[in-house]
Design a protein around this motif. Structure first.
Motif, PDB file in Angstrom:
ATOM      1  N   GLU A 168       8.599  20.390  19.241  1.00 35.65           N
ATOM      2  CA  GLU A 168       8.526  19.562  18.044  1.00 35.65           C
ATOM      3  C   GLU A 168       7.232  18.774  18.047  1.00 35.65           C
ATOM      4  O   GLU A 168       7.042  17.852  18.841  1.00 35.65           O
ATOM      5  CB  GLU A 168       9.726  18.619  17.963  1.00 35.65           C
ATOM      6  N   LYS A 169       6.342  19.137  17.175  1.00 33.10           N
ATOM      7  CA  LYS A 169       5.007  18.543  17.145  1.00 33.10           C
ATOM      8  C   LYS A 169       4.886  17.570  15.976  1.00 33.10           C
ATOM      9  O   LYS A 169       5.401  17.806  14.882  1.00 33.10           O
ATOM     10  CB  LYS A 169       3.945  19.644  17.044  1.00 33.10           C
ATOM     11  N   ILE A 170       4.195  16.475  16.242  1.00 33.73           N
ATOM     12  CA  ILE A 170       3.957  15.441  15.231  1.00 33.73           C
ATOM     13  C   ILE A 170       2.456  15.433  14.947  1.00 33.73           C
ATOM     14  O   ILE A 170       1.643  15.234  15.856  1.00 33.73           O
ATOM     15  CB  ILE A 170       4.412  14.068  15.746  1.00 33.73           C
ATOM     16  N   LYS A 171       2.103  15.649  13.734  1.00 32.80           N
ATOM     17  CA  LYS A 171       0.689  15.777  13.378  1.00 32.80           C
ATOM     18  C   LYS A 171      -0.053  14.459  13.562  1.00 32.80           C
ATOM     19  O   LYS A 171       0.555  13.394  13.667  1.00 32.80           O
ATOM     20  CB  LYS A 171       0.551  16.257  11.941  1.00 32.80           C
ATOM     21  N   SER A 172      -1.371  14.544  13.600  1.00 36.37           N
ATOM     22  CA  SER A 172      -2.193  13.338  13.689  1.00 36.37           C
ATOM     23  C   SER A 172      -2.120  12.572  12.367  1.00 36.37           C
ATOM     24  O   SER A 172      -1.863  13.143  11.308  1.00 36.37           O
ATOM     25  CB  SER A 172      -3.643  13.701  14.008  1.00 36.37           C
ATOM     26  N   PHE A 173      -2.353  11.250  12.462  1.00 37.23           N
ATOM     27  CA  PHE A 173      -2.252  10.395  11.283  1.00 37.23           C
ATOM     28  C   PHE A 173      -3.546   9.620  11.093  1.00 37.23           C
ATOM     29  O   PHE A 173      -4.162   9.146  12.052  1.00 37.23           O
ATOM     30  CB  PHE A 173      -1.075   9.426  11.425  1.00 37.23           C
ATOM     31  N   ASN A 174      -3.952   9.508   9.818  1.00 34.57           N
ATOM     32  CA  ASN A 174      -5.107   8.726   9.423  1.00 34.57           C
ATOM     33  C   ASN A 174      -4.686   7.699   8.384  1.00 34.57           C
ATOM     34  O   ASN A 174      -4.067   8.048   7.375  1.00 34.57           O
ATOM     35  CB  ASN A 174      -6.183   9.631   8.825  1.00 34.57           C
ATOM     36  N   TYR A 175      -4.992   6.446   8.670  1.00 34.29           N
ATOM     37  CA  TYR A 175      -4.712   5.374   7.717  1.00 34.29           C
ATOM     38  C   TYR A 175      -6.030   4.738   7.294  1.00 34.29           C
ATOM     39  O   TYR A 175      -6.946   4.554   8.112  1.00 34.29           O
ATOM     40  CB  TYR A 175      -3.835   4.294   8.352  1.00 34.29           C
ATOM     41  N   PHE A 176      -6.119   4.368   6.016  1.00 37.07           N
ATOM     42  CA  PHE A 176      -7.304   3.699   5.505  1.00 37.07           C
ATOM     43  C   PHE A 176      -6.902   2.380   4.854  1.00 37.07           C
ATOM     44  O   PHE A 176      -5.921   2.308   4.106  1.00 37.07           O
ATOM     45  CB  PHE A 176      -8.032   4.594   4.499  1.00 37.07           C
ATOM     46  N   ASP A 177      -7.682   1.335   5.153  1.00 38.14           N
ATOM     47  CA  ASP A 177      -7.433  -0.003   4.615  1.00 38.14           C
ATOM     48  C   ASP A 177      -8.705  -0.514   3.954  1.00 38.14           C
ATOM     49  O   ASP A 177      -9.825  -0.183   4.367  1.00 38.14           O
ATOM     50  CB  ASP A 177      -7.034  -0.974   5.735  1.00 38.14           C
ATOM     51  N   LEU A 178      -8.531  -1.358   2.944  1.00 35.38           N
ATOM     52  CA  LEU A 178      -9.648  -2.015   2.284  1.00 35.38           C
ATOM     53  C   LEU A 178      -9.494  -3.519   2.417  1.00 35.38           C
ATOM     54  O   LEU A 178      -8.376  -4.044   2.409  1.00 35.38           O
ATOM     55  CB  LEU A 178      -9.702  -1.642   0.798  1.00 35.38           C
ATOM     56  N   ASN A 179     -10.616  -4.228   2.559  1.00 33.59           N
ATOM     57  CA  ASN A 179     -10.573  -5.682   2.588  1.00 33.59           C
ATOM     58  C   ASN A 179     -11.841  -6.244   1.983  1.00 33.59           C
ATOM     59  O   ASN A 179     -12.889  -5.572   1.955  1.00 33.59           O
ATOM     60  CB  ASN A 179     -10.402  -6.202   4.025  1.00 33.59           C
ATOM     61  N   GLY A 180     -11.737  -7.439   1.472  1.00 31.09           N
ATOM     62  CA  GLY A 180     -12.901  -8.074   0.864  1.00 31.09           C
ATOM     63  C   GLY A 180     -12.806  -9.586   0.971  1.00 31.09           C
ATOM     64  O   GLY A 180     -11.714 -10.149   1.155  1.00 31.09           O
ATOM     65  N   ALA A 181     -13.940 -10.254   0.887  1.00 32.96           N
ATOM     66  CA  ALA A 181     -13.980 -11.718   0.955  1.00 32.96           C
ATOM     67  C   ALA A 181     -15.133 -12.226   0.096  1.00 32.96           C
ATOM     68  O   ALA A 181     -16.171 -11.559  -0.034  1.00 32.96           O
ATOM     69  CB  ALA A 181     -14.151 -12.193   2.393  1.00 32.96           C
ATOM     70  N   TRP A 182     -14.923 -13.392  -0.476  1.00 34.79           N
ATOM     71  CA  TRP A 182     -15.949 -14.012  -1.317  1.00 34.79           C
ATOM     72  C   TRP A 182     -15.946 -15.505  -1.058  1.00 34.79           C
ATOM     73  O   TRP A 182     -14.955 -16.187  -1.270  1.00 34.79           O
ATOM     74  CB  TRP A 182     -15.662 -13.744  -2.794  1.00 34.79           C
ATOM     75  N   LYS A 183     -17.071 -15.997  -0.538  1.00 33.97           N
ATOM     76  CA  LYS A 183     -17.241 -17.422  -0.323  1.00 33.97           C
ATOM     77  C   LYS A 183     -17.714 -18.037  -1.628  1.00 33.97           C
ATOM     78  O   LYS A 183     -18.909 -18.046  -1.941  1.00 33.97           O
ATOM     79  CB  LYS A 183     -18.236 -17.681   0.804  1.00 33.97           C
ATOM     80  N   VAL A 184     -16.768 -18.535  -2.376  1.00 37.45           N
ATOM     81  CA  VAL A 184     -17.068 -19.097  -3.691  1.00 37.45           C
ATOM     82  C   VAL A 184     -18.035 -20.265  -3.557  1.00 37.45           C
ATOM     83  O   VAL A 184     -18.945 -20.449  -4.367  1.00 37.45           O
ATOM     84  CB  VAL A 184     -15.768 -19.542  -4.389  1.00 37.45           C
ATOM     85  N   SER A 185     -17.820 -21.073  -2.510  1.00 38.48           N
ATOM     86  CA  SER A 185     -18.712 -22.192  -2.204  1.00 38.48           C
ATOM     87  C   SER A 185     -18.592 -22.473  -0.718  1.00 38.48           C
ATOM     88  O   SER A 185     -17.891 -21.766   0.004  1.00 38.48           O
ATOM     89  CB  SER A 185     -18.325 -23.427  -3.032  1.00 38.48           C
ATOM     90  N   ASP A 186     -19.257 -23.498  -0.264  1.00 36.74           N
ATOM     91  CA  ASP A 186     -19.153 -23.866   1.145  1.00 36.74           C
ATOM     92  C   ASP A 186     -17.740 -24.295   1.517  1.00 36.74           C
ATOM     93  O   ASP A 186     -17.379 -24.303   2.693  1.00 36.74           O
ATOM     94  CB  ASP A 186     -20.124 -25.017   1.459  1.00 36.74           C
TER      95      ASP A 186
END
Length: 953
Positions: free
Chosen positions: A888-906
């Motif tokens: 019983e073989k389990i295939k390889s897995f690939n996961y992709f995530d996205l992230n972002g950040a914005w420093k509106v001000s100090d």
């Protein structure tokens, strides 16, 4: 000594080195402060001016924790290649009641030492495991991970490595951080808010910081996901089941007569069949004459005869957590500083299991003249050789609802100490004391009293005189509220852990050699641990069906430690030897449980030229058995098995050794009348687990060798390039663990030299042939051995390096990976070695069947421009095979995530992200941990989103 220099020599874990992902500790980062002369790196107690580690070390910064989008820190750590996920927020059964435990190298969470600012954290379990839910995540500065033996530095529990949570005790200002997340299926909501403030006081002689936080995580049921909605097949159904007794079977003629009414051809229903009850009293077997519900949790009964227990189980455990952390430093004099901290965490969680089953060895013996016995069953009973004998009956008590365990955790730790300079050279001293206490209060609902059920079954009137309507167990009959109250039980358990610790440490320079200063550290410590478990009195009687029965336990252990460490600069400023340093360490420990033991290490770093450094070493680690491993009373467990070798459909009964297996099965108690038709349809087996006071310490030999490359190219494209490769090998002897349930059954019948030992671990019912109890208490096994290669690449550049302009932003890349070369387990000396590399499903090392992929890699790329950035992360898990079935073989897995950040001000920053962008569903395999898969290794929640806002004043 100024405060900055004093703090620098006592910082454990040093400075954050994370960029796009996790970064290797290499050289000291630039600083505007010339007063910081030395730091202490995790894995050593010697302060040194160059921020290097002789062991493979990874540092994860606050920025990466924020990008994880989770309210608990274990989520990110479990995705790192050095970690093998165990019990987490998706662990319903097995579970630690909502705890989050981490483990390095897949060697068990009890072999991973968890520190906070270099000091031990009070455990929450009898095996000494720390619950990382209590880490104040809002104030984490960075996390340093040493993968490899560190017993000589920190003592027991550091066989696989150390995870050191470094807190930002110098935080100044006021910060509010809020976050919200939800899955694409619009469930499993997560939210958190924290408020952190810090300031100097008393004319800058002191500094105080405090952080308060609240977090919440919503529950998700297995029924909410297609892959887990049908899972956990069980032969014990809510309709009740008549189980044949091999020594008193009905006649085949009677069986034919009963089922001929429902169109079954003669002899198609064997006289030893286990039969279910329809609500009208008629009998069914799988698809023959089933007249019940086909709703989701009943959908499997018509075709397989098994009840679908999975839908009511939790896929994600709920969490409601409040925490408070405070720390303070104060300069008593110019050379002496007082410091202290407190940490308090309160959180609630719960697990949910299918309704209580009276199954396997816990079935009921019912009188042949019970007034509710239906006609079909009466016909079969009357045809038996002994028609007046009791019969075996099994039932799942859905009338009482699911089994719910609600656990409240209260954990606090108070630490205080003094540190300063000795007056001899630059030697510093540090005396430290801490007291921590962990308390768990558990309420269990859905339990059933065996004695109460027996009273109803044995009553001549069927229990009508005991409770309203009595008890008709045949079919899914409605149980009155009075009868439900009569048989139902609510139980309450208490678990407590107390830890007291005192340490005295010295470190500084001894004398100068031509290559540099010889530095050393020495110290002593005392630690006392006490574990208390007070179960509900009903659980101790063994009367309860539902949650596992446990006996009370109060046990303690203490240890005195003495250690020494020395850093010797051997050579310097020679051709191809810019610097060569060697470090040696020794620790003597005296336990009141196993006596005196020793741990030691020798390692070094060789800087060949600027930018090229080799590192490595050898260490002998020692781990004394924990309180639970020694003294836990025997308790019930239900480990999973794929098949019973005595089942007539098994591979063992069809192989070349089939005749010998059949003979052995008979000798163990399977009745002659059913030996060639015996079937075991459950996926779990009743077992006894518990401690062993005769355990001895386990030892580990750890080797590591690696190279760190930090080139200094003039080309701006490569000036921020660095890489590291480290080989490690860990071999644990006399490893403390249990025999895997499936392995014990397999080895009993394989004809090997140790088959008698394995056969002696279990017994069978002489009536049904089923395994009644499999004994899996702790043992000093032979060896666990693992080796592999960690690698990491960090690379960043401005777009001006590729012919554009840095005004257009910059790119950064990070790759962290692990190649697993070996993961071998030998249960007993002289036995063949089980090679588990590339497998999933074996529970020899850990109670959770951890995954051991050959390759595991996490890669991230980030584009930054001005105050904004956007990143993508790729997580790769290599293919594996089921440890119980190599086909019983389990295939390889690939996961992709996205992230972002914005420093509106100090003062304002916004973060957002999407996890598992492709909504990848987990694999399904036979020896699954729960929910048809491994919910700690694979993503079971699907695509999810988070949004966060941070403000600072």
């Amino acid at each position: 000594m100024t405060r900055k220099r004093l703090l620098a020599t006592t910082i454990i874990g040093g400075l954050a080195m994370a960029s796009a992902g996790a970064a290797v500790a290499q050289t000291a980062p630039e600083s505007d402060s010339t007063e910081i002369e030395a730091v202490v790196v995790t894995g050593s107690r010697i302060a040194r001016p160059d921020y290097v580690s002789n062991s493979p070390i990874v540092s994860v910064g606050q920025e990466q924790l924020a990008k994880s989008g989770s309210v608990t820190v274990d989520t990110l750590l479990n995705q790192m290649p050095q970690f093998v996920p165990g019990v987490s927020g998706t662990s319903n059964n097995p579970s630690n009641g909502g705890q989050a435990n981490i483990q390095l190298r897949g060697l068990g969470s009890n072999r991973t030492l968890v520190l906070m600012d270099g000091h031990r954290i009070v455990p929450s379990n009898s095996d000494g495991t720390v619950d990382v839910n209590l880490i104040p995540s809002a104030i984490i500065q960075n996390i340093e991970v040493i993968t490899g033996g560190a017993s000589a530095t920190y003592g027991s529990d550091a066989m696989a490595g150390v995870v050191n949570f470094k807190l930002n005790n110098r935080f100044s200002g006021l910060q509010v951080d809020a976050q919200y997340g939800i899955t694409d299926a619009k469930d499993g909501e997560e939210s958190s808010i924290s408020v952190t403030g810090g300031s100097n006081f008393a004319d800058d002689k002191g500094h105080a910081v405090m952080s308060l936080s609240y977090s919440q995580r919503g529950e998700i049921l297995n029924a909410a996901r297609e892959f887990s909605s049908v899972s956990g097949a069980s032969p014990t159904t809510p309709y009740g089941r008549y189980d044949s007794t091999g020594t008193n079977l009905p006649t085949q003629a009677a069986m034919n007569a009963v089922f001929a009414q429902y169109g079954a051809p003669i002899n198609t229903i064997a006289r030893n069949a286990n039969l279910g009850f329809n609500n009208d009293g008629t009998l069914f077997l799988n698809g023959t004459n089933y007249r019940g519900s086909t709703a989701i949790d009943y959908s499997t009964i018509p075709t397989t005869g098994n009840y679908n227990t999975g839908p009511l189980n939790l896929l994600q455990l709920p969490l409601t957590r409040y925490s408070a952390f405070g720390a303070m430093n104060y300069d008593i004099t110019e050379t002496v500083e007082a410091y202290g901290s407190f940490n308090f965490t309160h959180y609630d969680s719960r697990t949910i299991l299918a309704p209580s089953p009276a199954a396997a060895a816990t079935g009921f013996s019912v009188n042949y003249n019970n007034p509710f016995i239906p006609t079909d069953l009466a016909t079969l009973l009357a045809s038996r050789p002994d028609p007046t004998a009791d019969f075996l009956f099994r039932k799942r008590f859905t009338d009482l609802g699911p089994r719910i365990s609600e656990t409240t955790f209260n954990v606090f730790q108070l630490s205080t100490g003094l540190r300063g300079q000795t007056g001899f050279r630059d030697w510093t001293w540090d005396v430290f004391g801490s007291y921590g206490k962990s308390e768990q209060n558990e309420i269990q609902r859905g339990n059933v009293s065996r004695a109460a059920v027996v009273s109803l079954l044995d009553a001549a009137d069927g229990g009508v005189g005991i409770c309203d309507g009595g008890y008709n167990p045949f079919g899914l009959q409605e149980l009155s509220a009075e009868c439900a109250s009569y048989i139902g039980r609510v139980t309450k358990n208490f678990t407590g852990y107390e830890q007291r610790a005192v340490e005295l440490n010295f470190q500084g320079g001894l004398f100068d050699l031509p290559a540099g200063e010889v530095r050393a550290a020495a110290g002593t410590s005392y630690r006392s641990d006490k574990y208390t478990y007070v179960p509900d009195s009903l659980l101790s009687t063994g009367d309860v069906i539902g949650f596992n029965a446990n006996d009370p336990m109060v046990a303690s252990a203490d240890v005195y430690d003495f250690y020494g460490e020395v850093l010797v600069p051997v050579l310097k400023d020679l051709p191809f030897i810019k610097a060569l340093n060697v470090t040696g360490g020794y620790r003597f420990s005296d336990y009141n449980t196993v006596g005196s033991v020793s741990a030691y290490k020798i390692d070094g770093d060789w800087e060949v030229v600027d930018g090229v450094r080799f590192r490595g070493g050898y260490s002998r680690g020692v781990r004394a058995p924990s309180i639970g491993e020694l003294y836990s009373p025997q308790a019930q467990g239900f480990p999973q098995i794929i098949e019973d070798p005595c089942d007539h459909r098994s591979e063992a009964r069809a192989g070349g050794n089939a005749a010998a297996v059949r003979t052995l099965c008979l000798a163990q108690g399977i009745p002659q009348a059913i030996i060639d038709t015996y079937e075991y349809n459950s996926t779990q087996v009743n077992s006894l687990i518990g401690g062993n006071p005769d355990l001895t310490e386990e030892t580990a030999d750890t080797y590591s060798v690696g190279v760190v490359w930090t080139p200094r190219f003039d080309n701006p494209l490569f000036e921020r390039l660095s890489a590291s490769v480290d080989y490690y090998s860990i071999k644990i002897k006399d490893a403390i663990g249990t025999i895997d349930a499936g392995l014990a059954l397999t080895k009993c019948y394989d004809g090997g030299a140790s088959s008698s030992f394995y056969c002696g671990l279990f017994n069978r019912s002489s009536a049904t042939g089923e395994i009644q109890t499999l004994t899996l208490t702790n043992l000093n096994l032979a060896t666990y051995e693992t080796s592999g290669v960690d690698f990491q690449i960090d690379w960043g550049f401005g777009l001006g390096a590729i012919g554009l302009s840095d005004d257009y932003g910059s790119l950064s890349f990070n790759v962290v990976g692990n190649y697993l070369d070996k993961f071998d387990v030998q249960s007993l000396p002289g036995e063949p070695i089980d090679k588990l590399k590339g497998t999933i499903g074996n529970t020899s090392v850990s109670a959770v069947a951890v995954a051991k992929p050959e390759w595991k890699v996490m890669t991230s790329a980030t584009y930054s421009i001005g105050p904004a950035e956007i990143g993508v992360r790729w997580r790769f898990i290599d293919s594996m095979v089921d440890a119980a079935d190599a086909d019983e073989k389990i295939k390889s897995f690939n996961y992709f995530d996205l992230n972002g950040a914005w420093k509106v001000s100090d003062k304002v920053e916004v973060r957002a992200g999407v996890y598992n962008v492709g909504d990848k569903q987990p694999p399904i395999f036979s020896s699954n941990i729960q929910a048809n898969t491994d919910p700690s290794t694979y993503d079971v929640l699907g695509r999810r989103y988070y949004l966060a806002l941070k403000t600072r004043f």
